[in-house]
Structure formats: C-alpha cells, structure tokens
Write a protein that holds these residues in place. Structure first.
Motif, PDB file in Angstrom:
ATOM      1  N   LEU A 195      -6.085 -56.236 -35.218  1.00 23.09           N
ATOM      2  CA  LEU A 195      -5.239 -56.800 -34.167  1.00 23.09           C
ATOM      3  C   LEU A 195      -5.209 -55.896 -32.943  1.00 23.09           C
ATOM      4  CD1 LEU A 195      -3.597 -59.375 -33.886  1.00 23.09           C
ATOM      5  CD2 LEU A 195      -1.586 -58.113 -34.677  1.00 23.09           C
ATOM      6  N   ASN A 196      -5.150 -54.586 -33.171  1.00 21.12           N
ATOM      7  CA  ASN A 196      -5.130 -53.634 -32.055  1.00 21.12           C
ATOM      8  C   ASN A 196      -6.418 -53.684 -31.240  1.00 21.12           C
ATOM      9  OD1 ASN A 196      -2.577 -52.706 -32.663  1.00 21.12           O
ATOM     10  ND2 ASN A 196      -3.286 -50.946 -33.850  1.00 21.12           N
ATOM     11  N   HIS A 197      -7.565 -53.873 -31.918  1.00 22.96           N
ATOM     12  CA  HIS A 197      -8.848 -53.833 -31.233  1.00 22.96           C
ATOM     13  C   HIS A 197      -9.297 -55.191 -30.703  1.00 22.96           C
ATOM     14  CE1 HIS A 197      -9.117 -49.922 -33.287  1.00 22.96           C
ATOM     15  NE2 HIS A 197     -10.017 -49.609 -32.392  1.00 22.96           N
ATOM     16  N   GLN A 198      -8.839 -56.275 -31.327  1.00 22.20           N
ATOM     17  CA  GLN A 198      -9.392 -57.591 -31.011  1.00 22.20           C
ATOM     18  C   GLN A 198      -8.352 -58.610 -30.542  1.00 22.20           C
ATOM     19  OE1 GLN A 198     -12.511 -57.243 -30.981  1.00 22.20           O
ATOM     20  NE2 GLN A 198     -13.534 -57.418 -32.951  1.00 22.20           N
ATOM     21  N   LYS A 199      -7.122 -58.192 -30.308  1.00 24.16           N
ATOM     22  CA  LYS A 199      -6.064 -59.166 -30.029  1.00 24.16           C
ATOM     23  C   LYS A 199      -6.307 -59.960 -28.746  1.00 24.16           C
ATOM     24  CE  LYS A 199      -2.989 -55.705 -27.888  1.00 24.16           C
ATOM     25  NZ  LYS A 199      -1.647 -55.076 -27.992  1.00 24.16           N
ATOM     26  N   ASN A 200      -7.070 -59.410 -27.816  1.00 21.18           N
ATOM     27  CA  ASN A 200      -7.365 -60.129 -26.575  1.00 21.18           C
ATOM     28  C   ASN A 200      -8.822 -60.579 -26.478  1.00 21.18           C
ATOM     29  OD1 ASN A 200      -4.700 -59.796 -25.507  1.00 21.18           O
ATOM     30  ND2 ASN A 200      -5.204 -57.681 -24.980  1.00 21.18           N
ATOM     31  N   PHE A 201      -9.556 -60.416 -27.572  1.00 23.68           N
ATOM     32  CA  PHE A 201     -10.973 -60.784 -27.576  1.00 23.68           C
ATOM     33  C   PHE A 201     -11.143 -62.218 -28.068  1.00 23.68           C
ATOM     34  CE2 PHE A 201     -14.882 -61.059 -30.238  1.00 23.68           C
ATOM     35  CZ  PHE A 201     -15.786 -61.121 -29.188  1.00 23.68           C
ATOM     36  N   VAL A 202     -11.602 -63.092 -27.181  1.00 24.44           N
ATOM     37  CA  VAL A 202     -11.836 -64.492 -27.546  1.00 24.44           C
ATOM     38  C   VAL A 202     -13.248 -64.605 -28.122  1.00 24.44           C
ATOM     39  CG1 VAL A 202     -11.918 -66.883 -26.748  1.00 24.44           C
ATOM     40  CG2 VAL A 202     -10.271 -65.281 -25.742  1.00 24.44           C
ATOM     41  N   ALA A 203     -13.320 -64.678 -29.440  1.00 23.59           N
ATOM     42  CA  ALA A 203     -14.622 -64.732 -30.110  1.00 23.59           C
ATOM     43  C   ALA A 203     -15.323 -66.060 -29.850  1.00 23.59           C
ATOM     44  CB  ALA A 203     -14.451 -64.523 -31.611  1.00 23.59           C
TER      45      ALA A 203
END
Length: 300
Positions: A250-258
C-alpha cells in the motif's frame, strides 16, 4: 512483440546454460560424495529440463529455417518460463475496495482471475488463494473502473501466506517433564508424579496439566493444550507477516494505477505495456498474453 520474443530466448538461453552447468557439476567428486548437494542440484536440473529440451528444439528448427515451428516453440517456452520461475507457493490475491461503492466491479475482477486460473489449470482455493504466484505479482496496485464518466477504484494485494505447520508432535519436537501435582485431587495424585509439563523445543512454548488423576491423562491433556497454543502462535505470526506485506504494498503502490477498465469504450488498458484488450476477453480469462509480457518486462 519482437522484443518479447528476444526476451524469451535470452532467458531460455540462460536456463539452458544453467542446465548444462549442473550437468557438469554432477560429475565432480565433491558433488558425488555430498548427497544433499547432489539431491539439490538434481531437483534444480529437473525443473529446467523442459526449457532445455524446447530450446534445443528451437535451435534445430532455426538451423532448418522453419520459422513457423520456431514461433510455436517460442510460445511453448514462454509458458514453461513461468513454471520454472515459480515454485509452488501459498499466496492470496485480495481485492479490496479503495474508492468503490459498486460490488459488481470487484466481482468482475474476481471472475476474470478465476476464469484465467481455470483456463491455465491452476487450483483456486478459498483458504490458500491462487497457485502460480508469478502470474499475479504484477496485479498489485490500483485498478480503475470507468463507466458513464464515473471512476471507481479497487486495490489488489498479493501476499504470501504460511501453511500451518504439522501439529502432530513427535518426541523429538518436545521435552516432557514429570512432577508432583500441587493441587487437590486425592492422596495418590499428590504423592505420585502425575503432573506433566511439555515444552515445544523450537518455540519454547510450554503447556502444563496437573488436573487429571493419572500421568497418562495429564500427558494427553498437556499435548492438546500445547497444540492449541502453537496453532495460536503460528496463526498470529502469519497474520503479522500478511499485515506487513500489505502495508508495504500500500505504501509503494497506493497511487499507482496498474490498469484501467473502461466500460464506456469496452476496453482494458494496462499502464505498463502497449496492449489493450476488449472487456469481454479480459473477463473470460483470455489474459495470458498480457501476463506473459508483464512477467518478461519485470524480469528484463
């Protein structure tokens, strides 16, 4: 797609090289005399056998100039590469609502994953999650759904989960101490050593019982108590491990739209590769090409 083909062949060559290296190592005296090392190397070589054979076939067809057969073999190698890179591992794919109040989107993604697993012959189990983790590692992140101009988002976690160890305890797993009971229970109980203390050697967890009238009964009860304590201990450890993995993702990918699923345009667009799929194709589980490309891109 030409880049993907080159990636596949590059990885296949490395695997072929490793297969041949192990073949040579198995002839060394120091390996032959070390049964554990021999067993480990044989196991590794066996896992590489299919790619080694296919790569040999590819080189043969390339020499013969049979391009059609080469393409077929490359496709087979792609599938085998994922198997080689993935040891069977218990893990969970968890789909969580991030900014989403419509459960149908969660159902869409879950059905898509399940259809893919069925197509690939993977087991899907409610407790241990999906098999073949390598396919799903790249699913971590935000999955955005667009419909009627409105955006909703789900977050996908992929985390390891530990199997509960075998709690059928053997004598070598524990230390059993016998002592006299301190409590009430009759003259025989207090004069004879009937109480039992069992210590699990690996975790140092202790269970004691002195409530029963015989040593045998106390022993049975102490082992039962110890198993319950161990189940709680390992369950707690597993949950802490899961929580740590989810927090990191969550810390690393919370704003990453896969990936974006556009229902207005009937298309699925992955943010990491130049590939769009129709919604129905994605839902049906016909997504192995996308997953292959993502795996190879990550390995590159």
């Amino acid at each position: 797609m030409e880049d993907c083909k080159n990636d596949v062949l590059e990885i296949a060559k490395k695997i072929d090289d490793r297969f041949c290296e192990i073949e040579t190592m198995l002839g060394y005296e120091e390996v032959i005399t070390d049964q554990n090392l021999t067993k480990k190397l044989c196991k590794e070589q066996k896992s590489l056998q299919n790619v080694h054979n296919l790569y040999d076939d590819y080189k043969t067809m390339l020499e013969l100039g049979d391009q059609d057969e080469c393409k077929k073999i490359i496709a087979q190698i792609s599938k085998e590469l994922v198997k080689v890179k993935n040891e069977r591992n218990n893990f969970v794919v968890e789909i969580s609502a991030k900014k989403c109040d419509d459960n149908s989107y969660l159902q869409f993604l879950e059905n898509s994953y399940q259809n893919f697993c069925k197509k690939m012959g993977f087991d899907v189990d409610a407790s241990s999650g999906f098999d073949a983790k390598k396919y799903f590692e790249n699913e971590v992140g935000v999955h955005r759904f667009v419909e009627n101009g409105k955006q909703q988002e789900l977050f996908v976690f992929v985390y390891d989960t530990q199997n509960m160890p075998n709690l059928n305890l053997a004598e070598k797993d524990v230390r059993v101490d016998v002592f006299r009971s301190n409590g009430a229970g009759g003259q025989n109980v207090n004069k004879v050593s009937t109480a039992i203390r069992v210590t699990h050697l690996k975790t140092n967890i202790v269970a004691t019982c002195q409530d029963e009238r015989s040593q045998f009964q106390n022993r049975e009860r102490a082992f039962e108590i110890l198993k319950n304590k161990l189940a709680n201990f390992y369950g707690t450890q597993n949950q802490k491990n899961i929580d740590a993995q989810k927090k990191e993702q969550l810390n690393h990918q919370k704003n990453f739209v896969a990936r974006t699923y556009n229902f207005d345009k009937n298309v699925v667009k992955d943010s990491r590769v130049d590939l769009c799929l129709p919604l129905e194709q994605f839902k049906s589980g016909e997504i192995e090409q996308l997953f292959y490309i993502l795996i190879l891109k990550k390995e590159k």
